[in-house]
Scaffold this active site. Sequence first.
Site, mmCIF file in Angstrom:
data_model
loop_
_atom_site.group_PDB
_atom_site.id
_atom_site.type_symbol
_atom_site.label_atom_id
_atom_site.label_comp_id
_atom_site.label_asym_id
_atom_site.label_seq_id
_atom_site.Cartn_x
_atom_site.Cartn_y
_atom_site.Cartn_z
ATOM 1 N N TYR A 85 0.834 -1.205 0.000
ATOM 2 C CA TYR A 85 0.000 0.000 0.000
ATOM 3 C C TYR A 85 0.868 1.253 0.000
ATOM 4 C CZ TYR A 85 1.410 0.737 4.762
ATOM 5 O OH TYR A 85 2.180 0.956 5.870
ATOM 6 N N PHE A 95 2.373 9.818 2.919
ATOM 7 C CA PHE A 95 2.699 9.794 4.344
ATOM 8 C C PHE A 95 3.142 8.412 4.814
ATOM 9 C CE2 PHE A 95 -1.947 9.347 4.101
ATOM 10 C CZ PHE A 95 -2.146 8.141 4.768
ATOM 11 N N ASP A 96 2.900 7.367 4.001
ATOM 12 C CA ASP A 96 3.320 6.021 4.400
ATOM 13 C C ASP A 96 3.270 5.102 3.182
ATOM 14 O OD1 ASP A 96 4.163 3.924 6.019
ATOM 15 O OD2 ASP A 96 2.177 3.516 6.830
ATOM 16 N N ILE A 128 -7.293 1.681 10.491
ATOM 17 C CA ILE A 128 -8.441 2.580 10.396
ATOM 18 C C ILE A 128 -9.577 1.897 9.628
ATOM 19 C CG2 ILE A 128 -7.145 4.736 10.640
ATOM 20 C CD1 ILE A 128 -7.357 5.043 7.568
ATOM 21 N N TYR A 154 -8.744 9.106 10.310
ATOM 22 C CA TYR A 154 -8.331 9.527 11.650
ATOM 23 C C TYR A 154 -9.261 10.578 12.243
ATOM 24 C CZ TYR A 154 -4.195 6.850 10.607
ATOM 25 O OH TYR A 154 -3.347 5.830 10.288
ATOM 26 N N PHE A 170 -5.548 5.561 -0.369
ATOM 27 C CA PHE A 170 -4.669 4.408 -0.251
ATOM 28 C C PHE A 170 -4.659 3.660 -1.574
ATOM 29 C CE2 PHE A 170 -5.259 5.095 4.270
ATOM 30 C CZ PHE A 170 -3.994 4.826 4.758
#
Length: 183
Positions: A85, A95-96, A128, A154, A170
């Site tokens: 992902y 961010f990731d 999440i 979030y 994502f």
Amino acid sequence: MKINLYPVFALLLLSTLMISCVSDQESAQVIYDRDIAAINDYIEANNLTNVKEYNDPTYGIRIIWQEVSDSGVEIELGDTLVVDYTGKLLSDRVFDSSIETVARDNNIYTSSREYIPLKFRLGLGSLIFGFEYGIAQMEEGDKATVFIPSDSGYGRNSNGDIPANSPLIFEMDLKEVIPGPTE
């Protein structure tokens, strides 16, 4: 003559609390509507490969498949999923990612981290809601982009570099579905 102000203060406090609840509810709806509009604008402005699409009317989660595997391997609650992902904001700021080259290209690489596909059991709430919900709509071998309004991400909380009330994107590549317990 002495006036008892306690009933007046109690009434003011009660009315303030009632107004706060309504305001919180209204602002939640405003945030949700803003998120949906921003997601729609992002999708319109970007040329996404789209071979299949799903738009959840309840949560506002939108999924656009880039590849459909037709593997027939569907996901059930309790299955263990293995997924590559990349998570990003609507500004396209990553961010990731579970992919080392993506992390390096976006200056988020951490040498102490192992860049391998994420492996997790669906339904334990360890991720999440929007991530789990989005991946649960896929089959093994599918590649899709999942758009998540902030209340399924979030929410009003910030998380690291993710600001509060941020819709999330994502990009997911579902590598493997390992059947969970049958009992």
